[in-house]
Motif scaffolding. Structure first.
Motif, PDB file in Angstrom:
ATOM      1  N   PHE A  62      -5.898  -5.161   3.511  1.00 57.22           N
ATOM      2  CA  PHE A  62      -6.565  -3.874   2.792  1.00 57.22           C
ATOM      3  C   PHE A  62      -7.892  -3.541   3.100  1.00 57.22           C
ATOM      4  CE2 PHE A  62      -2.939  -5.616   0.569  1.00 57.22           C
ATOM      5  CZ  PHE A  62      -2.038  -4.663   0.859  1.00 57.22           C
TER       6      PHE A  62
ATOM      7  N   SER B  79       0.812  -1.203  -0.003  1.00 57.05           N
ATOM      8  CA  SER B  79       0.055   0.087   0.080  1.00 57.05           C
ATOM      9  C   SER B  79       1.034   1.134  -0.175  1.00 57.05           C
ATOM     10  CB  SER B  79      -0.778  -0.079   1.479  1.00 57.05           C
ATOM     11  OG  SER B  79      -1.579   1.228   1.367  1.00 57.05           O
TER      12      SER B  79
ATOM     13  N   ASP C 210       9.199  -3.115  11.212  1.00 48.21           N
ATOM     14  CA  ASP C 210      10.225  -2.969  11.976  1.00 48.21           C
ATOM     15  C   ASP C 210      11.036  -4.313  12.496  1.00 48.21           C
ATOM     16  OD1 ASP C 210      11.705  -1.213  13.462  1.00 48.21           O
ATOM     17  OD2 ASP C 210      10.876  -1.579  15.229  1.00 48.21           O
TER      18      ASP C 210
ATOM     19  N   ILE D  49      14.178  -6.721  11.841  1.00 43.87           N
ATOM     20  CA  ILE D  49      15.174  -6.520  11.311  1.00 43.87           C
ATOM     21  C   ILE D  49      15.918  -7.859  10.943  1.00 43.87           C
ATOM     22  CG2 ILE D  49      17.599  -5.679  12.271  1.00 43.87           C
ATOM     23  CD1 ILE D  49      16.075  -4.171  14.765  1.00 43.87           C
TER      24      ILE D  49
ATOM     25  N   VAL E  82       5.072   4.315  10.204  1.00 41.56           N
ATOM     26  CA  VAL E  82       5.879   3.526  10.651  1.00 41.56           C
ATOM     27  C   VAL E  82       7.054   3.840  11.394  1.00 41.56           C
ATOM     28  CG1 VAL E  82       5.440   0.867  10.377  1.00 41.56           C
ATOM     29  CG2 VAL E  82       5.987   2.463   8.509  1.00 41.56           C
ATOM     30  N   LYS E  83       7.433   3.617  12.780  1.00 36.29           N
ATOM     31  CA  LYS E  83       8.490   4.107  13.251  1.00 36.29           C
ATOM     32  C   LYS E  83       9.552   3.035  13.171  1.00 36.29           C
ATOM     33  CE  LYS E  83       6.906   8.016  15.891  1.00 36.29           C
ATOM     34  NZ  LYS E  83       5.520   7.623  16.297  1.00 36.29           N
ATOM     35  N   ARG E  84      10.704   3.139  12.735  1.00 36.70           N
ATOM     36  CA  ARG E  84      11.902   2.160  12.680  1.00 36.70           C
ATOM     37  C   ARG E  84      12.579   2.320  13.805  1.00 36.70           C
ATOM     38  NH1 ARG E  84      12.511  -0.291   7.730  1.00 36.70           N
ATOM     39  NH2 ARG E  84      10.991   0.377   6.410  1.00 36.70           N
ATOM     40  N   TYR E  85      12.227   1.587  14.917  1.00 37.95           N
ATOM     41  CA  TYR E  85      13.059   1.807  16.280  1.00 37.95           C
ATOM     42  C   TYR E  85      14.423   0.874  15.971  1.00 37.95           C
ATOM     43  CZ  TYR E  85       9.091   3.829  18.441  1.00 37.95           C
ATOM     44  OH  TYR E  85       7.894   4.785  18.611  1.00 37.95           O
ATOM     45  N   GLY E  86      14.132  -0.404  15.491  1.00 36.53           N
ATOM     46  CA  GLY E  86      15.224  -1.266  15.350  1.00 36.53           C
ATOM     47  C   GLY E  86      16.420  -0.928  14.868  1.00 36.53           C
ATOM     48  N   ASP E  87      16.324  -0.329  13.782  1.00 36.08           N
ATOM     49  CA  ASP E  87      17.775   0.261  13.264  1.00 36.08           C
ATOM     50  C   ASP E  87      18.257   1.397  13.941  1.00 36.08           C
ATOM     51  OD1 ASP E  87      18.486  -1.247  10.881  1.00 36.08           O
ATOM     52  OD2 ASP E  87      17.151  -0.094   9.495  1.00 36.08           O
TER      53      ASP E  87
END
Lengths: 537, 256
Positions: free
Chosen positions: B230, A476, B241, B243, A510-515
Motif C-alpha cells: 500500500f 484495497s 488472476d 485460478i 485487473v484483467k481476469r484472463y484465466g476464467d
C-alpha cells in the motif's frame, strides 16, 4: 427520514386490513372442492409418488398459478380437510398442500393473526417431518426454494405485524400472549440451522470439491432413488440464514452462514432465479454495510447483467414482479456503492448505462456531500434496504407503542453516519486524480485546510478505502491510491516548506484472463463435439 | 490465547464457549457463559468477535436480559481495540438505539453535554472515541482529539488492559498504509508517545519490526516504515488472476 420505507417486500402484505376479509368469508366455502382442484390434487399427488419431477414442476409452477388466477383470485383455496380424501389422507402431502394454501393466502389476501399462527404450526410439522427423514420425495428446486423463502418472509411479516402494537385489539393481544412461541426468532433460526446441519450440506459441498460427492452437477437432485428434499432445503436454508441475519442487522454472521456456497461460481442457488437474486442482494447489501464496496459492486454487476439478459424469459413467471423490484433495488445499492467507492471500471457497459439512466443525475449530486446529497443517500438506502425487523416480543404494558420502524431507523442512521465520515474524501479524490505528485503544502492549500488536517484526511482516505476482508486481510478498494514520501527533488524549492510529497497511483483494472480462457476452452470443446456429430457424406 | 490462564483457576471456559457457539448459535441458555466469557476476554487480553456478536444477538432477542455493563465492555473491547476492522459498527448494528442513546446530537454537537446518566454518558464517549478513530484524528496539530478524549475517560479505557497498545497499533497500521517515511512529530502525535519513551519505542520497533530511522532534511528524524503493497504499490502482486485448482479440474477431461 425518507418516507420510502412503506414498500412491501412481497406482494400482498396488507397489514391491518384484516377486517376486509369478513365479507369474503360469506361467499367462500372452505369445503367446496371444484372439479379442477380435485384433478389438480390427484395428479399432483400421483406425480409426487412417482417422483416425476418434471410434471410436479409443471403443475406447481403453471397449473397452481392458473387455477389461482381463475378460481381463487381473492379467496383462499379449499381447506386441506376438504381435499384430504382425494390424496389418501397422505400426511406429508397435506402439509405441502397447506404450505401452498398459506402462501397463496399471504400473496393475495391478508392473513389474520390466527392464520399466521396456523401457518407457523404447519411449517413446524413440515420441517419436523423432513428433519426426521421420513420424506422420500423428489421435489423441484423451485418449490423447495419457495418454502424457505416464504418461511423467512412470513417471519419478517409477522415481526412487522407484531411491532404495530397501537391498533391491536384485545383479542389479538391475548392471542399474541398465548402463542408467544409462534414465529419466535429462536424457533425460526433453529429450524434453518437444523436443516443445514441435518442435511450435512456443508460436508456434501466440501466433499464435492474433492470429487467424492455430486450435488451441483445434478442440481441437487438425487438420481439414485433417494430424496433431494432435506439436502436442498438445507442448502437453501443457508441463504435463508443470510437473509434473516441481514434483517436483524447481523451482517457478519449472515455472510458467515453463506460461506459454504462459493458465489463466484454457478451453483444450485443459481438454478432458481429467486434464490439467485435473494442470495446476491443480501450478499451485496451485507458487504456494503461492512464497507467492502468492491465485493458488493462486483456481485451486483454480475447479477444485474444476468437479469438484463434473461429477464424476458421470466415474464410469465409469478416471480416476475419481484425480479423487477429487486433489480431496481440493486441498481440503487450499486449507485450507493459507486458513490462511496467510484470503481466504475468494475461495472460492465450495459449495467453502467442502465445505472446512468436511472441514477446518473442523483449520483452526481451524491458526490457533493451537502444536505441534499445526504437526503439522496437516505432515499436510496430506504428504498433498497431489506425490511429490517425487531425480533423481540413487544411489551404488553400500556401504553402500547409501535416499534416497527426502530430497526430500520437504527440501520439507516448508522449508514448515514458512515457516509458522513467519508464526506471529505471525494474532495481529496478529485485532486489526486489530476496529479501524479503533489506536495502536501500545495494540496492543503487547494483543499483550504491546514497541513495537519490534510494529513488526517489522507489517513482517513486510506482507512476508509482499505477494508478488512473475512480472513482479516487488508484489501484495497481505492480507485485512486497514493503514498507519502519525503521527496528529494522539491527539497531545493525554498517556498515549499513541507517537503512531503503525495505520489498518486491509479489503480488499473485487473484483467481476469484465466476464467475467460477456461470458459472458451469448454466452449470450444462443445463446438468440436457438435461438429463430430455432423457426418459429412 | 489465555496468557494469564495459568495463574487463574484452571478453567476451560474459552474452549467450551467457542464450542457452545459452534453447536448452539441460537440457544438462549448459553447467555451467562457468554457474559462470563466477555470478562474473561478482557482480563486475558483475548478477543472473539463471534462470541461477542452471539451475545449481542441474544440480547437483541431478549432485551430484558441485557446488561449494559457487559455491552459497554464489548464495545471497548471490540469497538475500539479491533480497529481497523469494522467491528464497532458490527456491534452497534445489533444494539437497540434506546440502549446506546446516540441521537442527533452526535452529528451536530459531539461535545455538547446533555443530561445523561452515567451509562449513557459512557456510551456517548465510546461513540465519540470510535468516531475519532474512524476519521483518524488521533491528533491534529494542537488538537489532540482522540487522545485527549481518551484521557478524559480514563475509567472506561483503563478497565480494559491493553487498550493503549491496541490503539497505537491501529495508528501505526494507518500510518504505514499512508507513508513510506513518516516525520517523527507526526508519529509521536498519532501514537501519543513523546521524548524518551518515544526513543525507547523506536528502538524496540527498529529491532523487531524493521523500522529504520533516518535523518531528515534539517527538520528532525524520519522513520522509514516497512514496505508493503500500500505504501509501495509496485509490490502489489497480481494475485487476481490466480485460478483455484478446482476450476481447472473442470477442463481435465478435455486436456486428457
Amino acid at each position: 427520514m425518507a418516507t420510502g420505507y412503506d414498500y412491501d417486500d412481497a406482494p400482498g402484505d396488507y397489514e391491518g386490513a384484516a377486517d376486509a376479509r369478513g365479507s369474503q368469508d360469506v361467499a367462500y366455502d372452505p369445503n367446496f372442492v371444484p372439479d379442477s382442484v380435485k384433478t389438480f390434487v390427484v395428479h399432483l399427488y400421483r406425480h409426487i409418488r412417482e417422483k416425476n419431477v418434471y410434471e410436479i414442476h409443471q403443475m406447481y409452477e403453471t397449473s397452481f398459478q392458473s387455477l389461482s388466477d381463475r378460481l381463487f383470485k381473492d379467496t383462499p383455496w379449499p381447506s386441506v380437510d376438504a381435499v384430504a380424501n382425494y390424496v389418501d389422507n397422505d400426511h406429508v402431502f397435506c402439509l405441502l398442500y397447506r404450505e401452498m394454501w398459506f402462501r397463496h393466502l399471504y400473496a393475495r389476501l391478508s392473513p389474520t393473526l390466527k392464520q399466521r399462527i396456523d401457518s407457523w404450526d404447519n411449517y413446524c410439522s413440515l420441517f419436523q417431518v423432513v428433519l426426521h427423514g421420513v420424506v422420500n420425495m423428489q421435489l423441484p428446486n423451485q418449490w423447495l426454494w419457495d418454502m424457505v423463502d416464504e418461511f423467512v418472509y412470513q417471519f419478517q411479516s409477522f415481526c412487522q405485524y407484531r411491532a404495530k402494537m397501537k391498533n391491536k385489539t384485545e383479542q389479538e393481544i391475548a392471542l399474541l400472549r398465548q402463542y408467544d412461541q409462534a414465529w419466535n426468532v429462536y424457533g425460526v433460526l433453529n429450524f434453518l440451522q437444523a436443516l443445514v446441519e441435518k442435511s450435512m450440506i456443508i460436508q456434501i459441498l466440501e466433499q464435492e470439491k474433492e470429487g467424492i460427492e455430486q450435488f451441483t452437477a445434478t442440481d441437487g437432485y438425487d438420481y439414485n432413488g433417494g430424496s433431494n428434499v432435506l439436502k436442498v432445503l438445507g442448502y437453501f436454508s443457508m441463504v435463508g440464514l443470510l437473509r434473516v441475519h441481514c434483517l436483524l442487522g447481523d451482517y457478519h454472521t449472515g455472510l458467515k452462514c453463506l460461506q459454504p456456497i462459493d458465489i463466484t461460481q454457478q451453483g444450485v442457488y443459481t438454478s432458481v432465479i429467486g434464490s439467485h437474486i435473494t442470495t446476491i442482494y443480501h450478499y451485496g447489501f451485507a458487504n456494503l454495510m461492512l464497507r467492502r464496496y468492491v465485493d458488493a459492486i462486483r456481485e451486483f454487476n454480475k447479477i444485474l447483467l444476468y437479469i438484463y439478459k434473461t429477464k424476458q424469459f421470466h415474464q410469465k413467471s409469478p416471480q416476475y414482479e419481484q425480479i423487477l423490484k429487486k433489480n431496481e433495488q440493486m441498481y440503487a445499492l450499486l449507485a450507493i456503492c459507486l458513490s462511496l467507492c467510484p470503481q466504475v471500471k468494475l461495472v460492465e457497459e450495459t449495467v453502467n448505462s442502465q445505472l446512468r439512466e436511472k441514477y446518473g443525475e442523483k449520483m452526481i449530486r451524491m458526490q457533493r456531500y451537502d444536505d441534499e446529497a445526504f437526503s439522496i443517500y437516505d432515499e436510496l438506502f430506504s428504498y433498497a434496504c431489506p425490511k429490517f425487523i425487531t425480533p423481540s416480543a413487544p411489551s404488553f404494558e400500556e401504553p402500547l407503542v409501535n416499534y416497527n420502524q426502530d430497526a430500520y431507523r437504527l440501520q439507516l442512521k448508522l449508514f448515514l453516519y458512515e457516509v458522513k465520515q467519508q464526506q471529505l474524501l471525494s474532495g481529496v479524490r478529485t485532486f489526486l486524480k489530476v496529479y501524479s505528485t503533489i506536495s502536501l503544502g500545495k494540496l492543503a492549500n487547494y483543499m483550504e485546510v491546514d497541513e495537519p488536517t490534510l494529513r488526517t484526511i489522507l489517513m482517513t482516505y486510506k482507512h476508509k478505502t482499505h477494508a478488512v476482508d473475512s480472513d482479516g486481510k487488508i484489501i484495497s478498494n481505492a480507485d485512486v491510491d497514493f503514498y507519502i514520501d519525503d521527496n528529494k527533488i522539491t527539497h531545493n524549492v525554498v517556498e515549499d516548506i513541507m517537503k512531503d510529497m503525495v505520489h498518486v497511483v491509479e489503480s488499473k483494472p485487473v484483467k481476469r484472463y484465466g476464467d475467460y480462457f477456461l470458459r472458451q476452452i469448454v466452449k470450444l470443446e462443445g463446438v468440436i463435439n457438435d461438429m463430430d456429430w455432423v457426418k459429412l457424406d | 490465547m489465555g496468557r494469564e490462564r495459568e495463574t487463574r483457576k484452571p478453567q476451560q471456559v474459552s474452549y467450551t464457549v467457542e464450542q457452545l457457539i459452534a453447536v448452539n448459535p441460537y440457544n438462549p441458555d448459553i447467555l451467562p457463559d457468554l457474559e462470563n466469557y466477555v470478562n474473561e476476554q478482557v482480563s486475558s487480553q483475548t478477543y472473539s468477535l463471534d462470541a461477542n456478536l452471539c451475545l449481542l444477538r441474544l440480547y437483541q432477542f431478549e432485551p430484558e436480559r441485557m446488561s449494559t455493563q457487559i455491552v459497554a465492555r464489548i464495545l471497548v473491547k471490540q469497538a475500539l481495540m479491533a480497529m481497523p476492522a469494522p467491528d464497532f459498527s458490527l456491534c452497534l448494528f445489533l444494539i437497540p438505539e434506546r440502549v446506546v442513546f446516540f441521537s442527533q446530537y452526535l452529528f451536530l454537537c459531539l461535545r455538547h453535554t446533555c443530561c445523561l446518566n452515567q451509562m449513557e454518558e459512557q456510551f456517548k464517549t465510546l461513540i465519540v472515541l470510535s468516531h475519532y478513530l474512524e476519521v483518524c484524528t488521533f491528533a491534529t496539530g494542537r488538537l489532540r482529539q482522540f487522545w485527549d478524549e481518551a484521557a478524559k475517560s480514563r475509567h472506561i479505557v483503563e478497565s480494559v488492559p491493553g487498550f493503549e497498545q491496541a490503539i497505537q497499533s491501529y495508528a501505526i497500521h494507518v500510518l504505514s498504509l499512508t507513508y513510506q517515511k513518516v516525520p517523527r512529530p507526526v508519529l509521536a502525535e498519532a501514537i501519543n508517545i513523546e521524548g524518551l519513551s518515544l526513543d525507547k519505542f523506536l528502538e524496540h520497533q527498529e529491532a523487531n519490526c524493521g523500522w529504520i530511522l533516518e535523518k531528515g532534511h534539517g527538520r528532525g528524524q524520519l522513520i522509514v516504515l516497512p514496505h508493503n503493497e500500500f505504501n509501495h504499490p509496485e509490490l502489489k502482486k497480481n494475485t487476481a488472476d490466480n485460478i483455484p485448482l478446482e476450476h481447472i479440474t473442470r477442463i481435465f477431461p478435455i486436456l486428457g
